[in-house]
Design a protein around this motif. Structure first.
Motif, mmCIF file in Angstrom:
data_model
loop_
_atom_site.group_PDB
_atom_site.id
_atom_site.type_symbol
_atom_site.label_atom_id
_atom_site.label_comp_id
_atom_site.label_asym_id
_atom_site.label_seq_id
_atom_site.Cartn_x
_atom_site.Cartn_y
_atom_site.Cartn_z
ATOM 1 N N ILE A 1 -1.378 -3.960 4.161
ATOM 2 C CA ILE A 1 -0.331 -3.735 5.172
ATOM 3 C C ILE A 1 -1.053 -3.402 6.477
ATOM 4 O O ILE A 1 -1.597 -2.301 6.654
ATOM 5 C CB ILE A 1 0.617 -2.581 4.776
ATOM 6 C CG1 ILE A 1 1.171 -2.805 3.361
ATOM 7 C CG2 ILE A 1 1.752 -2.443 5.783
ATOM 8 C CD1 ILE A 1 1.941 -4.067 3.192
ATOM 9 N N THR A 2 -1.105 -4.364 7.355
ATOM 10 C CA THR A 2 -1.943 -4.244 8.556
ATOM 11 C C THR A 2 -1.376 -3.225 9.534
ATOM 12 O O THR A 2 -0.191 -2.853 9.483
ATOM 13 C CB THR A 2 -2.066 -5.612 9.243
ATOM 14 O OG1 THR A 2 -0.762 -6.083 9.593
ATOM 15 C CG2 THR A 2 -2.737 -6.614 8.319
ATOM 16 N N LYS A 3 -2.249 -2.789 10.408
ATOM 17 C CA LYS A 3 -1.863 -1.841 11.448
ATOM 18 C C LYS A 3 -0.844 -2.489 12.377
ATOM 19 O O LYS A 3 -0.977 -3.640 12.771
ATOM 20 C CB LYS A 3 -3.103 -1.410 12.233
ATOM 21 C CG LYS A 3 -2.851 -0.282 13.212
ATOM 22 C CD LYS A 3 -4.149 0.145 13.877
ATOM 23 C CE LYS A 3 -3.922 1.300 14.840
ATOM 24 N NZ LYS A 3 -5.171 1.755 15.494
ATOM 25 N N LEU B 1 -4.880 2.463 -4.554
ATOM 26 C CA LEU B 1 -4.093 2.642 -3.335
ATOM 27 C C LEU B 1 -4.948 3.375 -2.305
ATOM 28 O O LEU B 1 -5.430 4.491 -2.555
ATOM 29 C CB LEU B 1 -2.820 3.442 -3.628
ATOM 30 C CG LEU B 1 -1.985 3.848 -2.406
ATOM 31 C CD1 LEU B 1 -1.473 2.620 -1.655
ATOM 32 C CD2 LEU B 1 -0.819 4.748 -2.826
ATOM 33 N N THR B 2 -5.137 2.733 -1.154
ATOM 34 C CA THR B 2 -5.888 3.323 -0.050
ATOM 35 C C THR B 2 -4.952 3.455 1.140
ATOM 36 O O THR B 2 -4.403 2.449 1.624
ATOM 37 C CB THR B 2 -7.095 2.444 0.324
ATOM 38 O OG1 THR B 2 -7.941 2.289 -0.818
ATOM 39 C CG2 THR B 2 -7.890 3.079 1.454
ATOM 40 N N VAL B 3 -4.774 4.695 1.606
ATOM 41 C CA VAL B 3 -3.839 4.953 2.712
ATOM 42 C C VAL B 3 -4.635 5.472 3.911
ATOM 43 O O VAL B 3 -5.220 6.574 3.867
ATOM 44 C CB VAL B 3 -2.763 5.975 2.309
ATOM 45 C CG1 VAL B 3 -1.810 6.228 3.486
ATOM 46 C CG2 VAL B 3 -1.999 5.501 1.085
ATOM 47 N N THR B 4 -4.658 4.653 4.953
ATOM 48 C CA THR B 4 -5.240 5.075 6.227
ATOM 49 C C THR B 4 -4.184 5.058 7.323
ATOM 50 O O THR B 4 -4.470 5.465 8.450
ATOM 51 C CB THR B 4 -6.404 4.137 6.630
ATOM 52 O OG1 THR B 4 -5.920 2.802 6.706
ATOM 53 C CG2 THR B 4 -7.526 4.209 5.611
ATOM 54 N N GLY B 5 -2.998 4.581 6.969
ATOM 55 C CA GLY B 5 -1.868 4.599 7.897
ATOM 56 C C GLY B 5 -0.964 5.777 7.592
ATOM 57 O O GLY B 5 -1.438 6.908 7.475
ATOM 58 N N ILE C 1 -3.832 -1.682 0.332
ATOM 59 C CA ILE C 1 -4.404 -0.956 1.463
ATOM 60 C C ILE C 1 -3.309 -0.844 2.524
ATOM 61 O O ILE C 1 -2.789 -1.869 2.996
ATOM 62 C CB ILE C 1 -5.633 -1.670 2.038
ATOM 63 C CG1 ILE C 1 -6.742 -1.738 0.984
ATOM 64 C CG2 ILE C 1 -6.136 -0.948 3.290
ATOM 65 C CD1 ILE C 1 -7.967 -2.514 1.431
ATOM 66 N N VAL C 2 -2.985 0.379 2.878
ATOM 67 C CA VAL C 2 -1.918 0.622 3.864
ATOM 68 C C VAL C 2 -2.560 1.102 5.161
ATOM 69 O O VAL C 2 -3.082 2.228 5.241
ATOM 70 C CB VAL C 2 -0.900 1.662 3.344
ATOM 71 C CG1 VAL C 2 0.199 1.893 4.389
ATOM 72 C CG2 VAL C 2 -0.309 1.214 2.018
ATOM 73 N N LYS C 3 -2.509 0.211 6.155
ATOM 74 C CA LYS C 3 -2.992 0.564 7.488
ATOM 75 C C LYS C 3 -1.827 0.747 8.452
ATOM 76 O O LYS C 3 -2.011 1.310 9.529
ATOM 77 C CB LYS C 3 -3.921 -0.524 8.028
ATOM 78 C CG LYS C 3 -5.196 -0.690 7.211
ATOM 79 C CD LYS C 3 -6.079 -1.761 7.816
ATOM 80 C CE LYS C 3 -7.368 -1.931 7.010
ATOM 81 N NZ LYS C 3 -8.258 -2.976 7.590
ATOM 82 N N GLY C 4 -0.675 0.261 8.056
ATOM 83 C CA GLY C 4 0.524 0.391 8.882
ATOM 84 C C GLY C 4 1.369 1.561 8.428
ATOM 85 O O GLY C 4 0.847 2.614 8.054
ATOM 86 N N VAL D 1 5.738 4.019 -2.789
ATOM 87 C CA VAL D 1 4.718 2.985 -2.977
ATOM 88 C C VAL D 1 4.242 3.033 -4.434
ATOM 89 O O VAL D 1 3.925 4.115 -4.947
ATOM 90 C CB VAL D 1 3.519 3.187 -2.021
ATOM 91 C CG1 VAL D 1 2.444 2.148 -2.309
ATOM 92 C CG2 VAL D 1 3.979 3.120 -0.576
ATOM 93 N N GLU D 2 4.195 1.858 -5.046
ATOM 94 C CA GLU D 2 3.713 1.763 -6.433
ATOM 95 C C GLU D 2 2.832 0.525 -6.553
ATOM 96 O O GLU D 2 3.258 -0.581 -6.195
ATOM 97 C CB GLU D 2 4.885 1.665 -7.401
ATOM 98 C CG GLU D 2 4.465 1.585 -8.863
ATOM 99 C CD GLU D 2 5.650 1.490 -9.804
ATOM 100 O OE1 GLU D 2 5.433 1.273 -11.014
ATOM 101 O OE2 GLU D 2 6.791 1.631 -9.321
#
Length: 298
Positions: free
Chosen positions: A158-160, A190-194, A175-178, A184-185
């Protein structure tokens, strides 16, 4: 002419009478007796003809000569017979070869291998193209031997700048950048930077974001990086906290609180490591430890 005609009729009549008289004996006797009777009749006819002076001395052949086949035909027949003999020998050799047990065993093994290859091809034809079994190539590693977190599965990103209103589910790593406003499942990591506003469930969770609202549930490890604030409960097989967590931590495994960690809530684990500088405001319990604490104070 009338004389000859009458003579001929008399001879025929005599022959018929003689034939009728000897009919029963001819039926009951064999071929030799019938031949003797014919010869006797012939002699009697000759004697009658001689008496009348009508029999001519013309030799009568006992058998009609048969023309012998030309020499070319005999040679051709001989060659055909030789070919038949040679063909019979070759057929016998072929039969011997066919009855050779070693050769029969080799042919049977070849037929079994061809049948196995054919069945494998038929099975692959019925499969989905992505599920066809491919032979392993030299130098090619088996993906199934790698850890699950490093599996060669696809990763959803999920892009920024992207915002999703609602929950999301993925069969791969995520990967969650947005921004995701919902639960979320995912089956992978699961990597969360957003930013995620909801509960998160995955096989492994890594959070490195200023703020995250929601519970973190993992089948594996949970890592909260420094500078990250999580508002919610945390559970998994192991937990490492370097940021801040406001909620209960319940782990049937090891818990490590780094020197930068801040936890406000109860901590329950199998083992707890609190580094110097960490701040804990709550109750700590080794409920999952293998040691019977009550036995020490009896």
């Amino acid at each position: 002419m009338s004389f000859f005609k009458e003579l001929k009729e008399d001879i025929v009549q005599s022959v018929n009478e003689l034939g009728e008289s000897f009919e029963e004996s001819v039926v009951d006797t064999d071929i030799e007796k019938s031949g003797a009777l014919e010869q006797e009749v012939q002699e009697e006819m000759d004697s009658l003809l001689k008496d009348e002076g009508l029999l001519l001395d013309v030799p009568v052949a006992d058998e009609v000569p048969v023309d012998e086949p030309p020499a070319e035909i005999e040679e051709a027949d001989a060659e055909i017979r030789e070919e038949d003999v040679s063909g019979g020998e070759s057929n016998e050799a072929v039969e011997e070869e066919e009855t050779d047990p070693l050769k029969m065993l080799e042919e049977q093994q070849m037929n079994e291998e061809e049948q196995e290859v054919s069945e494998k091809m038929d099975e692959n034809m019925t499969k989905d193209p992505m599920e066809v079994d491919m032979p392993a190539m030299p130098g090619m590693e088996d993906p199934s031997s790698e850890p699950e977190m490093y599996n060669s599965e696809e990763t959803t990103v999920i892009t920024k700048g992207t915002t999703i209103s609602g929950g999301i589910r993925s069969d791969t790593s995520l990967i969650v950048k947005g921004v995701i406003e919902g639960d979320v499942e995912c089956q992978g990591k699961l990597t969360v930077t957003g930013r995620v506003a909801g509960n998160s469930t995955a096989s492994e969770i890594y959070v490195n974001t200023p703020r995250m609202n929601g519970n973190l549930v993992s089948k594996g490890s949970v890592k909260v990086d420094v500078g990250t604030v999580v508002i919610g409960n945390v559970s998994g097989a192991s937990v490492v906290v370097a940021g801040a967590v406001k909620g209960d931590i319940d782990v049937n495994g090891p818990i490590i609180l780094d020197s930068t960690a801040v936890v406000q809530g109860s901590i329950i684990g199998k083992s707890i490591q609190i580094n110097s500088g960490a701040v804990v405001d709550g109750r700590c319990s080794l409920q999952y430890a293998d040691v019977d604490l009550d036995s020490f104070f009896e």
